[in-house]
Design a protein around this motif. Structure first.
Motif, mmCIF file in Angstrom:
data_model
loop_
_atom_site.group_PDB
_atom_site.id
_atom_site.type_symbol
_atom_site.label_atom_id
_atom_site.label_comp_id
_atom_site.label_asym_id
_atom_site.label_seq_id
_atom_site.Cartn_x
_atom_site.Cartn_y
_atom_site.Cartn_z
ATOM 1 N N LYS A 229 0.838 -1.208 0.000
ATOM 2 C CA LYS A 229 0.000 0.000 0.000
ATOM 3 C C LYS A 229 0.873 1.258 0.000
ATOM 4 O O LYS A 229 0.567 2.247 -0.680
ATOM 5 N N GLU B 253 2.160 1.831 -3.521
ATOM 6 C CA GLU B 253 1.142 2.397 -4.399
ATOM 7 C C GLU B 253 0.899 3.872 -4.079
ATOM 8 O O GLU B 253 0.705 4.685 -4.989
ATOM 9 N N ARG B 254 0.920 4.233 -2.795
ATOM 10 C CA ARG B 254 0.687 5.628 -2.433
ATOM 11 C C ARG B 254 1.794 6.533 -2.965
ATOM 12 O O ARG B 254 1.538 7.645 -3.439
ATOM 13 N N GLU C 52 -4.645 1.273 -4.383
ATOM 14 C CA GLU C 52 -4.312 1.718 -3.027
ATOM 15 C C GLU C 52 -5.533 1.632 -2.109
ATOM 16 O O GLU C 52 -5.432 1.199 -0.951
ATOM 17 N N LEU D 298 -6.167 -2.054 -1.238
ATOM 18 C CA LEU D 298 -5.193 -2.550 -0.257
ATOM 19 C C LEU D 298 -5.481 -1.989 1.132
ATOM 20 O O LEU D 298 -5.295 -2.684 2.141
ATOM 21 N N THR D 299 -5.938 -0.745 1.199
ATOM 22 C CA THR D 299 -6.294 -0.154 2.493
ATOM 23 C C THR D 299 -7.450 -0.906 3.142
ATOM 24 O O THR D 299 -7.437 -1.183 4.346
ATOM 25 N N GLN E 258 -6.226 -4.274 4.402
ATOM 26 C CA GLN E 258 -5.445 -4.093 5.630
ATOM 27 C C GLN E 258 -6.359 -3.875 6.828
ATOM 28 O O GLN E 258 -6.159 -4.458 7.906
#
Length: 253
Positions: free
Chosen positions: A108, A111-112, A207, A210-211, A214
């Motif tokens: 993540k 990607e950020r 992103e 994935l957040t 998580q």
């Protein structure tokens, strides 16, 4: 008189309840009065509860219904909420089953950083936006409305009227020295710009996904903690949001 009382007390024998006879030792300890009192009290309390419940059942409306009747159940004598399954996409399920939470956080962050780099390279001013700009022009009469020319009013070229940004005036266009670019080159530039914005959009979606994964993994880890009481679910997880639970407040020393 007091000496007689003292003498009478010393002569008394302490009352002792007999023990279980040897022939009945296999039956366990002999029940004493204090044991009978506790057993009788417990029995009477349970009978009173049953009487109250029986009275409530007779007075209950048969048409009464609560959704909590089907959203909860009693398991091993404990009242529990029925767990609703969270919604996941196939990619989220694959990530949650095969990857660790630290790896998800690492990807993540990558990607950020890529999103921030693309945003710094692109101006983001020509991106598609649903919000429409409004510019009201006032006319003196109907004749002016019929002959109204937006390009002339804005003092720009008719091809630039639909632009939201970078809409220079005719006087500025005359002063500019524009490079001689053919249509093929312009098409390549537009294609590159479109590909860059498309990549940025995909990076942002990745992103965000994935957040969410998580957050779902962190919630699963918190639910596995046996030292805390089982929380109450507020909202089950969806494809675009993690589940929400509420734990009972515990004061820590």
């Amino acid at each position: 008189m007091s000496s007689w009382k003292k003498a009478a007390k010393t002569g008394q024998k302490t009352h002792r309840e007999r023990h279980q006879p040897e022939s009945r030792q296999h039956l366990g300890l002999l029940e004493k009065k204090k044991d009978y009192v506790l057993r009788a009290t417990d029995y009477n309390e349970k009978q009173a509860i049953l009487k109250t419940l029986r009275k409530r059942a007779l007075n209950k409306n048969p048409d009464e219904f609560y959704f909590h009747m089907i959203n909860s159940k009693i398991k091993n004598g404990i009242h529990r909420e029925k767990g609703k399954k969270d919604e996941h996409t196939p990619d989220q399920i694959k990530l949650m089953e095969t990857q660790d939470i630290k790896y998800i956080a690492y990807k993540k962050n990558i990607e950020r950083k890529k999103v921030e780099k693309l945003q710094s390279e692109l101006h983001m001013i020509d991106a598609v936006n649903d919000t429409k700009n409004k510019h009201i022009f006032y006319a003196d009469d109907d004749e002016e409305i019929d002959s109204f020319d937006l390009a002339k009013r804005l003092d720009t070229h008719p091809a630039l009227v639909n632009r939201r940004t970078n809409r220079p005036r005719l006087s500025d266009l005359e002063k500019m020295k524009l490079p001689d670019i053919d249509e093929a080159t312009m098409a390549k530039i537009e294609q590159k710009k479109h590909m860059a914005y498309s990549e940025l959009r995909k990076r942002i979606e990745r992103e965000s996904e994935l957040t969410i994964v998580q957050q779902k993994l962190e919630m699963e880890r918190a639910l596995k903690d046996k030292t805390r009481q089982k929380p109450r679910i507020i909202r089950p997880g969806t494809i675009t949001a993690p589940p929400i639970y509420k734990w009972k407040f515990e004061r820590k020393r």
